[in-house]
Design a protein around this motif. Sequence first.
Motif, PDB file in Angstrom:
ATOM      1  N   PRO A 135       0.816  -1.225   0.000  1.00  0.00           N
ATOM      2  CA  PRO A 135       0.000   0.000   0.000  1.00  0.00           C
ATOM      3  C   PRO A 135       0.849   1.275   0.000  1.00  0.00           C
ATOM      4  O   PRO A 135       0.558   2.233  -0.736  1.00  0.00           O
ATOM      5  CB  PRO A 135      -0.827  -0.120   1.285  1.00  0.00           C
ATOM      6  CG  PRO A 135      -0.913  -1.590   1.533  1.00  0.00           C
ATOM      7  CD  PRO A 135       0.430  -2.121   1.096  1.00  0.00           C
ATOM      8  N   HIS A 193     -10.459   4.130  -6.662  1.00  0.00           N
ATOM      9  CA  HIS A 193     -10.363   2.664  -6.730  1.00  0.00           C
ATOM     10  C   HIS A 193      -9.807   2.219  -8.081  1.00  0.00           C
ATOM     11  O   HIS A 193     -10.379   1.376  -8.772  1.00  0.00           O
ATOM     12  CB  HIS A 193     -11.712   2.000  -6.453  1.00  0.00           C
ATOM     13  CG  HIS A 193     -12.194   2.249  -5.054  1.00  0.00           C
ATOM     14  ND1 HIS A 193     -13.284   1.606  -4.537  1.00  0.00           N
ATOM     15  CD2 HIS A 193     -11.748   3.062  -4.069  1.00  0.00           C
ATOM     16  CE1 HIS A 193     -13.489   2.016  -3.290  1.00  0.00           C
ATOM     17  NE2 HIS A 193     -12.556   2.894  -2.992  1.00  0.00           N
ATOM     18  N   VAL A 230      -0.211  -2.886  -4.570  1.00  0.00           N
ATOM     19  CA  VAL A 230      -1.562  -3.410  -4.374  1.00  0.00           C
ATOM     20  C   VAL A 230      -2.184  -3.658  -5.746  1.00  0.00           C
ATOM     21  O   VAL A 230      -1.656  -3.225  -6.771  1.00  0.00           O
ATOM     22  CB  VAL A 230      -2.437  -2.433  -3.553  1.00  0.00           C
ATOM     23  CG1 VAL A 230      -1.860  -2.225  -2.155  1.00  0.00           C
ATOM     24  CG2 VAL A 230      -2.604  -1.092  -4.273  1.00  0.00           C
ATOM     25  N   GLU A 231      -3.313  -4.331  -5.776  1.00  0.00           N
ATOM     26  CA  GLU A 231      -4.021  -4.576  -7.037  1.00  0.00           C
ATOM     27  C   GLU A 231      -4.989  -3.446  -7.372  1.00  0.00           C
ATOM     28  O   GLU A 231      -5.364  -3.273  -8.527  1.00  0.00           O
ATOM     29  CB  GLU A 231      -4.778  -5.904  -6.982  1.00  0.00           C
ATOM     30  CG  GLU A 231      -3.844  -7.099  -6.944  1.00  0.00           C
ATOM     31  CD  GLU A 231      -4.592  -8.422  -6.930  1.00  0.00           C
ATOM     32  OE1 GLU A 231      -5.831  -8.441  -7.151  1.00  0.00           O
ATOM     33  OE2 GLU A 231      -3.938  -9.444  -6.707  1.00  0.00           O
ATOM     34  N   ASN A 232      -5.405  -2.690  -6.338  1.00  0.00           N
ATOM     35  CA  ASN A 232      -6.368  -1.621  -6.532  1.00  0.00           C
ATOM     36  C   ASN A 232      -6.100  -0.552  -5.470  1.00  0.00           C
ATOM     37  O   ASN A 232      -5.781  -0.890  -4.327  1.00  0.00           O
ATOM     38  CB  ASN A 232      -7.793  -2.176  -6.386  1.00  0.00           C
ATOM     39  CG  ASN A 232      -8.842  -1.176  -6.777  1.00  0.00           C
ATOM     40  OD1 ASN A 232      -9.054  -0.180  -6.100  1.00  0.00           O
ATOM     41  ND2 ASN A 232      -9.513  -1.439  -7.900  1.00  0.00           N
ATOM     42  N   THR A 233      -6.250   0.711  -5.838  1.00  0.00           N
ATOM     43  CA  THR A 233      -5.972   1.783  -4.876  1.00  0.00           C
ATOM     44  C   THR A 233      -6.897   1.738  -3.658  1.00  0.00           C
ATOM     45  O   THR A 233      -6.569   2.322  -2.628  1.00  0.00           O
ATOM     46  CB  THR A 233      -6.047   3.174  -5.541  1.00  0.00           C
ATOM     47  OG1 THR A 233      -7.350   3.385  -6.082  1.00  0.00           O
ATOM     48  CG2 THR A 233      -4.986   3.312  -6.625  1.00  0.00           C
ATOM     49  N   ALA A 234      -8.006   1.015  -3.742  1.00  0.00           N
ATOM     50  CA  ALA A 234      -8.898   0.863  -2.589  1.00  0.00           C
ATOM     51  C   ALA A 234      -8.185   0.194  -1.411  1.00  0.00           C
ATOM     52  O   ALA A 234      -8.615   0.324  -0.267  1.00  0.00           O
ATOM     53  CB  ALA A 234     -10.131   0.045  -2.980  1.00  0.00           C
ATOM     54  N   GLU A 235      -7.076  -0.489  -1.675  1.00  0.00           N
ATOM     55  CA  GLU A 235      -6.321  -1.190  -0.638  1.00  0.00           C
ATOM     56  C   GLU A 235      -5.322  -0.297   0.086  1.00  0.00           C
ATOM     57  O   GLU A 235      -4.652  -0.748   1.013  1.00  0.00           O
ATOM     58  CB  GLU A 235      -5.556  -2.363  -1.260  1.00  0.00           C
ATOM     59  CG  GLU A 235      -6.430  -3.392  -1.954  1.00  0.00           C
ATOM     60  CD  GLU A 235      -5.601  -4.375  -2.751  1.00  0.00           C
ATOM     61  OE1 GLU A 235      -4.664  -4.971  -2.178  1.00  0.00           O
ATOM     62  OE2 GLU A 235      -5.878  -4.543  -3.952  1.00  0.00           O
ATOM     63  N   ALA A 289      -6.853   1.045   5.271  1.00  0.00           N
ATOM     64  CA  ALA A 289      -8.075   0.987   4.460  1.00  0.00           C
ATOM     65  C   ALA A 289      -9.133   0.203   5.222  1.00  0.00           C
ATOM     66  O   ALA A 289      -8.829  -0.737   5.960  1.00  0.00           O
ATOM     67  CB  ALA A 289      -7.784   0.307   3.127  1.00  0.00           C
ATOM     68  N   LYS A 298     -11.847  -2.512   5.857  1.00  0.00           N
ATOM     69  CA  LYS A 298     -11.938  -3.901   5.357  1.00  0.00           C
ATOM     70  C   LYS A 298     -13.337  -4.208   4.891  1.00  0.00           C
ATOM     71  O   LYS A 298     -14.301  -3.743   5.342  1.00  0.00           O
ATOM     72  CB  LYS A 298     -11.549  -4.892   6.463  1.00  0.00           C
ATOM     73  CG  LYS A 298     -10.123  -4.707   6.950  1.00  0.00           C
ATOM     74  CD  LYS A 298      -9.177  -5.420   6.076  1.00  0.00           C
ATOM     75  CE  LYS A 298      -7.764  -5.177   6.564  1.00  0.00           C
ATOM     76  NZ  LYS A 298      -6.752  -5.709   5.843  1.00  0.00           N
TER      77      LYS A 298
END
Length: 160
Positions: free
Chosen positions: A20, A80, A128-133, A158, A160
Motif C-alpha cells: 500500500p 479505486h 496493491v491490485e487496486n488503490t482501494a487497498e 483501508a 476492510k
Amino acid sequence: MEMDTNLSALNAHNKQEYPPMHTCEHIVNRTMVNLFGCGRAVSAHIERKKSKLDFALPQAPDEEAIARVEATVNEVIARHLPVHVEYITQAEAQGRFDLHRLPDDASETLRVVHVGDYDECLCIGAHVENTAEIGTFRIISHDYKDGIFRMRFKLDAAAK
C-alpha cells in the motif's frame, strides 16, 4: 524481438516494500509532477509506518499547496483504480521514461507499473491490485531546505 517477462530475468530487488505505501508513493510522485511541474522524487525512503520523499523545488510550497497535495492523493486513492504491470524493452522505454536511474546492468526487459490512468513508471517493487487497498494518505510533516522539499507521510489503514 521477444521479451522475457520471467521475473528472474528482470533486475533483482533488494527489499520487500509494504505494497500500500509503495503504491501510494507512485500517486504522490505523479501528484507532485502534476501540481508543481517538478520531476519525480530525488530520494525516497518508503516504510510501512511512515515514509518520506524529497522533491527538487525552486521554493517551498505554502500550506494551501501542501493541503492540495494531500487532498489530490486521497481523491486518486478513492477512485479505486486498478494497478497493473506492463513489460517493455529498453528501446520502447526511450523517450517515454527517464532512464538515467537505471543501473548499468539493467535487464533489457523493463517493468512498468500503471496506477489506473493516473501514473505509469518503471518499477520492480510490490504494489496493491487496486488503490482501494491503500487507505488514507496523511502528510505528517514537511520542511524545505536548499531547494529540497521533504514530506513525511503515513497511511491510515483501508477499511476492510
